[in-house]
Write a protein that holds these residues in place. Structure first.
Motif, mmCIF file in Angstrom:
data_model
loop_
_atom_site.group_PDB
_atom_site.id
_atom_site.type_symbol
_atom_site.label_atom_id
_atom_site.label_comp_id
_atom_site.label_asym_id
_atom_site.label_seq_id
_atom_site.Cartn_x
_atom_site.Cartn_y
_atom_site.Cartn_z
ATOM 1 N N GLU A 1 3.096 4.896 0.002
ATOM 2 C CA GLU A 1 4.331 3.785 0.478
ATOM 3 C C GLU A 1 3.978 3.854 1.821
ATOM 4 O O GLU A 1 2.737 4.294 2.472
ATOM 5 C CB GLU A 1 5.789 5.046 0.636
ATOM 6 N N THR A 2 4.655 2.710 2.336
ATOM 7 C CA THR A 2 4.195 2.131 3.736
ATOM 8 C C THR A 2 4.742 3.236 4.827
ATOM 9 O O THR A 2 5.781 3.496 4.648
ATOM 10 C CB THR A 2 3.918 1.174 4.593
ATOM 11 N N TYR A 3 4.543 3.064 6.232
ATOM 12 C CA TYR A 3 5.186 3.744 7.113
ATOM 13 C C TYR A 3 5.525 2.568 8.427
ATOM 14 O O TYR A 3 4.945 1.514 8.571
ATOM 15 C CB TYR A 3 4.174 4.846 7.862
ATOM 16 N N GLY A 4 6.217 2.926 9.178
ATOM 17 C CA GLY A 4 6.271 1.797 10.075
ATOM 18 C C GLY A 4 7.722 0.469 10.500
ATOM 19 O O GLY A 4 6.540 -0.286 11.042
ATOM 20 N N ASN A 5 7.718 0.536 9.331
ATOM 21 C CA ASN A 5 8.630 -1.135 9.014
ATOM 22 C C ASN A 5 6.856 -2.114 8.713
ATOM 23 O O ASN A 5 7.405 -3.074 8.407
ATOM 24 C CB ASN A 5 9.210 -1.312 9.936
ATOM 25 N N TRP A 6 6.103 -1.171 7.998
ATOM 26 C CA TRP A 6 4.643 -1.822 7.467
ATOM 27 C C TRP A 6 4.858 -2.719 5.685
ATOM 28 O O TRP A 6 5.571 -1.636 5.835
ATOM 29 C CB TRP A 6 3.126 -1.733 7.713
ATOM 30 N N ARG A 7 4.505 -3.843 5.742
ATOM 31 C CA ARG A 7 5.523 -4.291 4.162
ATOM 32 C C ARG A 7 3.888 -4.623 3.424
ATOM 33 O O ARG A 7 2.946 -5.663 4.955
ATOM 34 C CB ARG A 7 6.127 -5.284 4.412
ATOM 35 N N VAL A 8 3.966 -4.854 2.052
ATOM 36 C CA VAL A 8 2.500 -5.803 1.499
ATOM 37 C C VAL A 8 3.837 -6.470 0.792
ATOM 38 O O VAL A 8 4.627 -5.990 -0.103
ATOM 39 C CB VAL A 8 2.265 -4.244 0.939
ATOM 40 N N ILE A 9 3.053 -7.578 0.912
ATOM 41 C CA ILE A 9 3.267 -8.267 0.721
ATOM 42 C C ILE A 9 2.705 -9.504 -0.782
ATOM 43 O O ILE A 9 0.970 -9.385 -0.043
ATOM 44 C CB ILE A 9 4.129 -9.739 1.464
ATOM 45 N N ARG A 10 2.744 -10.110 -1.749
ATOM 46 C CA ARG A 10 1.525 -11.125 -2.274
ATOM 47 C C ARG A 10 2.151 -12.395 -2.248
ATOM 48 O O ARG A 10 1.821 -13.084 -2.925
ATOM 49 C CB ARG A 10 1.586 -10.156 -3.838
#
Length: 207
Positions: free
Chosen positions: A133-142
């Motif tokens: 998962e990511t932390y700190g409201n960081w996002r992974v997008i495509r």
């Protein structure tokens, strides 16, 4: 019955498409000719591109996961930077984060992440590799057309990130091919390759 390896030098580092053993690499490191240089670049390229980059690139776009892409990308960055600096390990406190900081500082395509290297390491690299998962409201997008990094939304475009990483690694291999054996680039790469060989020698491995 398969023959048991007689020494650590028989340990296979690459089995396909061309077999390369620890002994082969150790012999190549003692030479100073273009043939040896080309062979060692192949070993380095196989270690990252053939094992990780190329297989991921062949996953159909509609089947590829942004989290998988970033997990592989983070693994590749740490190993890639270790070759660039000649690091045996990145397990000392702060060493892994330092790798990412230097990578973002030195590779132009990732310069937008330079001020956020520490946050990226903690929230993307460690979050994905340790807890999926990511932390700190960081996002992974495509999202096609989105920048590699959107600082305002703390969003990483996984596809763009991976494409630029592959280009950076390919450029590094070309630089190695053109560089002199005595260059800082090769001194570091050879130090890393020697460490890889040493890790296969149980007698030299610390408990």
């Amino acid at each position: 019955m398969n023959k048991v390896n007689s020494t650590y030098k028989d340990t296979i580092l690459i089995n396909y498409p061309q077999k390369v053993t620890v002994g082969d690499v150790e012999s190549l490191l003692l030479k100073n000719d273009d043939a040896a240089k080309k062979r060692l670049v192949y070993v380095i390229s196989h270690r990252l591109n053939n094992r990780y980059g190329d297989p991921l690139a062949h996953v159909p776009t509609n089947k590829r996961s942004g989290f998988l892409t970033m997990a592989i990308s983070c693994l590749m960055i740490e190993a890639f930077q270790s070759f660039r600096e000649g690091l045996e390990y990145t397990r000392a406190t702060g060493a892994g984060q330092k790798c990412f900081s230097k990578f973002f500082s030195e590779i132009a395509a990732f310069s937008s992440l330079k001020p956020f290297a520490g946050d990226f390491y903690s929230n993307i690299r460690c979050g994905i590799l340790h807890q999926a998962e990511t932390y700190g409201n960081w996002r992974v997008i495509r999202r096609k057309g989105s920048p590699l990094f959107d600082a305002s939304g703390k969003a990483i475009n996984a596809d763009c990130f991976f494409e630029e990483l592959v280009k950076s690694f390919e450029n590094y291999c070309h630089e190695l091919e053109a560089a002199d054996w005595s260059s800082a680039l090769w001194v570091a790469a050879k130090r890393k390759l020697k460490a890889i060989c040493d890790h296969c020698n149980v007698d030299n491995t610390a408990a």
